[in-house]
Design a protein around this motif. Structure first.
Motif, short mmCIF file in Angstrom:
data_model
loop_
_atom_site.label_atom_id
_atom_site.label_comp_id
_atom_site.label_asym_id
_atom_site.label_seq_id
_atom_site.Cartn_x
_atom_site.Cartn_y
_atom_site.Cartn_z
N ASP A 1 -23.15 25.79 -23.83
CA ASP A 1 -23.15 24.38 -23.59
C ASP A 1 -23.74 23.97 -22.57
O ASP A 1 -23.08 23.36 -21.59
CB ASP A 1 -21.35 24.48 -23.22
N THR A 2 -24.93 23.97 -22.78
CA THR A 2 -26.02 23.65 -21.65
C THR A 2 -25.89 22.16 -21.14
O THR A 2 -25.99 21.82 -20.18
CB THR A 2 -27.33 23.96 -22.16
N PHE A 3 -25.72 21.24 -22.12
CA PHE A 3 -25.53 19.91 -21.86
C PHE A 3 -24.10 19.25 -21.93
O PHE A 3 -24.01 18.19 -22.19
CB PHE A 3 -26.59 18.91 -22.75
N GLY A 4 -23.09 20.13 -22.03
CA GLY A 4 -21.75 19.78 -22.18
C GLY A 4 -21.17 20.45 -23.19
O GLY A 4 -21.75 21.33 -23.91
N PRO A 5 -19.83 20.40 -23.38
CA PRO A 5 -19.11 21.51 -24.46
C PRO A 5 -19.70 20.93 -25.79
O PRO A 5 -19.75 19.89 -26.26
CB PRO A 5 -17.75 20.77 -24.18
N VAL B 1 -22.66 21.14 -26.69
CA VAL B 1 -24.21 20.56 -26.82
C VAL B 1 -25.07 21.45 -26.17
O VAL B 1 -25.51 21.39 -25.12
CB VAL B 1 -23.92 19.38 -26.03
N CYS C 1 -28.98 22.92 -25.69
CA CYS C 1 -30.21 22.14 -25.32
C CYS C 1 -30.94 21.57 -26.76
O CYS C 1 -31.38 20.50 -26.63
CB CYS C 1 -31.03 23.22 -24.93
N ALA D 1 -29.14 18.39 -27.81
CA ALA D 1 -29.29 17.14 -26.63
C ALA D 1 -30.73 16.52 -26.62
O ALA D 1 -30.96 15.48 -26.83
CB ALA D 1 -28.88 17.97 -25.26
#
Length: 640
Positions: free
Chosen positions: A427-431, A433, A435, A438
């Motif tokens: 979940d690097t850029f949010g739940p 999401v 990389c 994103a």
């Protein structure tokens, strides 16, 4: 022989295909084909850098015809002993990092595309080193200190930016730079292939030209004169019609759907001329629509003194699509002669070398391997300065050692943050999401460490020195029972007997390493007669690294001039973003500067891990790369 229609005071001559072609006499202009296109003063150009970040579009619209890399399965190569790897000695006088992908992408205020590979040009004069890559150039002092900012080639040649971010308009797209400093005239010559784009949508129009920059003094930071030579060869712009395969349904903006493209230009020089060669493909098709997919090499001979003097219409002689025995001509590379060392035989002679194999689609040779190369000569070159140039082109198939299409080069494993982004499942850029979702709108991929394009078997840089013509090409080899990419080098003696051309391969050998590949060679000859080759080494023990080889007979020694610090991590090597073919090199360069040889090779000059890549601004790794690529170049000075 065909003669062009008389237009003005200087000549454009078109020589028919064949193993011997005579230009006849000149007296007509090129119908606007080779024209002066103004001037530029390099020191006045702003080196404005853009900001980090992905921007759509990152790549040009359409596909450039590009033959490098081959299309057939690599064949078994000759079994060779590995070269001895030695440490650098007193001959290594200087090495410094040259231009890199970040320089290219952010030049001209960021109004550039992401490009791979760099296609590296290098030329050296009395006080300066000029390096050019796709699509920028820079002047360095000989101690490696930058003498200019990073300047886009569009700026240099007086064009609008290739793209004005974010959505256009679009200017011409420049590629394949080559460069030569000519000691006879005291001038730098910088040549590129320019592909015109529709200003509104970025579609390649089909018109394309070789743009030529000629410095007005031996100081490349000063004023340059510019010329443009149309090479679409569809009957427009003063060009002949070579009937290249047309695009049947041209999209909006494509004005010349039957255009050819003057791909892969290279430069040579003798006492009188500058020689440019191209490989001519159909710009938009492959030969399936009734036209030619590939026509052969085009050879352009231009009076270098007319260019140096800023003449409005320099003498130009053209040889169209000459054959080499039963084969189409392919990468007919003109020789560069060290200052004062050009051949004076036969009224002045310029030499060329070529291979006969390619990948089959160009030469017509579909054999698994070859043992022949082409030796070429243009004679009576001193007439280029006259009112009636009368040049003669001749060639001959000669024997050489075996060569075959090389396999791709492996890389030593290391941090590859672009690959890690595309493979990310966290979940690097949010739940929910990761990389890749994103940044690229892609689900998690399964990208692996890429292998590097090793080119095909086309000839690389050619030099005429001390009565010998030197060249090299990529080939498959076997070292300790392992197939690898290596190099075959040749020394050809261009003998003349009663006016007949009788060249013969007198010296040759292979360069290979155990568990590593040697790729993209470029040969130079020192004033002491030492033959030296620049190359890139990559494999189990080396990240892509700049190397050089002293060709001392059958037992060459190889030195790593500068070790690469990580694997290449660029978009072209990813299946999901760039198609999975890691574009690498296309060519390096060696510039001969008296007792000093200057070498240029692609290498990897930076590394960072995924966490560092994610730090703001994303993908910059502290200002050392961009999101999409991390290629670099290395410039090295040797005295032997």
């Amino acid at each position: 022989m065909r003669r062009s229609r008389s237009i003005a005071a200087v000549g454009l001559l078109l020589a028919a295909a064949g193993t011997v072609a005579e230009s006849g006499s000149a007296g007509a202009a090129g119908g606007g084909r080779l024209i002066s296109s103004g001037s530029v003063t390099v020191s006045t150009l702003p080196g404005l850098e853009g900001v980090d970040g992905l921007a759509n579009p990152e790549f040009p619209v359409g596909t450039e015809a590009e033959g490098a890399g081959g299309g057939t399965t690599p064949s078994a190569g000759k079994s060779v002993d590995p070269a001895k790897v030695v440490a650098a000695g007193a001959e290594l006088k200087r090495t410094f990092a040259g231009l890199n992908h970040r320089n290219n992408r952010l030049a001209n205020g960021g109004n550039q595309f992401s490009l791979e590979p760099p296609d590296q040009a290098l030329c050296v004069g009395p006080n300066h080193v000029v390096e050019a890559v796709n699509d920028v150039f820079r002047v360095f002092a000989k101690d490696g200190t930058p003498a200019t900012g990073v300047l886009s080639l569009n700026q240099f040649f007086g064009y609008a930016p290739v793209i004005v971010r974010p959505n256009g308009p679009f200017g011409p797209f420049i590629t394949d730079p080559v460069c030569h400093y000519d000691a006879d005239t005291g001038r730098y010559f910088l040549v590129v292939l320019t592909l015109d784009q529709d200003a509104a949508n970025g579609q390649f129009t089909g018109t394309n030209h070789l743009d030529i920059g000629v410095s007005q003094t031996s100081d490349p930071t000063g004023a340059w004169t510019r010329y443009s030579l149309a090479v679409q060869n569809d009957g427009t712009g003063g060009t002949p019609n070579h009937h290249c395969d047309p695009e049947v349904t041209p999209p909006a903006g494509m004005t010349n759907p039957s255009a050819c493209i003057g791909d892969y230009p290279h430069i040579g020089a003798d006492a009188t001329g500058i020689y440019l060669t191209t490989n001519e493909y159909s710009f938009f098709s492959d030969g399936s629509n009734g036209g030619a997919g590939y026509t052969g090499s085009q050879i352009y001979a231009i009076s270098k003194r007319h260019l140096a003097a800023g003449a409005a219409a320099p003498n130009l002689v053209v040889f169209e699509s000459p054959k080499l025995g039963p084969f189409n001509s392919f990468t007919v590379w003109p020789a560069i002669s060290p200052g004062g060392g050009a051949s004076t035989a036969n009224g002045g002679t310029e030499y060329f070398l070529s291979s006969t194999l390619g990948d089959g689609s160009e030469t017509g040779n579909t054999a698994a391997s070859e043992k022949r190369i082409g030796a070429w000569a243009i004679t009576n070159t001193a007439s280029l300065d006259s009112a009636a140039p009368a040049l003669k082109l001749t060639n001959k198939l000669i024997n050489a050692d075996k060569y075959a299409l090389p396999p791709k080069a492996t890389q030593k494993p290391g941090d590859s943050p672009l690959r890690d982004c595309l493979n990310d499942t966290a979940d690097t850029f949010g739940p929910g999401v990761p990389c890749g979702a994103a940044l690229f709108g892609l689900p998690p991929q399964n990208e692996t460490l890429s292998t590097l394009d090793s080119s095909d078997t086309r000839m690389q840089q050619v030099v005429y020195a001390n009565g010998m013509v030197w060249g090299s090409l990529g080939t498959a080899i076997t070292v300790k029972d392992r197939p690898l990419a290596g190099v075959l080098w040749v020394g050809v003696q261009p003998t003349w007997d009663g006016g007949k051309f009788k060249p013969e391969t007198k010296k040759s050998g292979y360069v290979g390493l155990k568990d590593n590949s040697v790729t993209y060679p470029a040969i130079g000859v020192s004033s002491s007669g030492k033959v030296v080759m620049a190359a890139t080494v990559s494999g189990d023990n080396h990240y892509p690294s700049a190397a050089y080889v002293v060709l001392n007979g059958s037992k060459p020694t190889l030195t790593i001039a500068s070790e690469g610090v990580g694997p290449t991590d660029g978009f072209s090597g990813t299946v999901s973003v760039g198609g999975g073919r890691t574009r690498w090199g296309d060519y390096g360069a060696v510039a001969m500067d008296g007792a000093t040889l200057w070498l240029a090779s692609e290498s990897i000059e930076q590394t960072c891990n995924f966490s560092q890549w994610l730090a703001s601004p994303i993908g910059s790794c502290g200002g050392t790369r961009t999101t999409l690529a991390n290629w670099g170049t290395r410039i090295t000075a040797l005295q032997l």
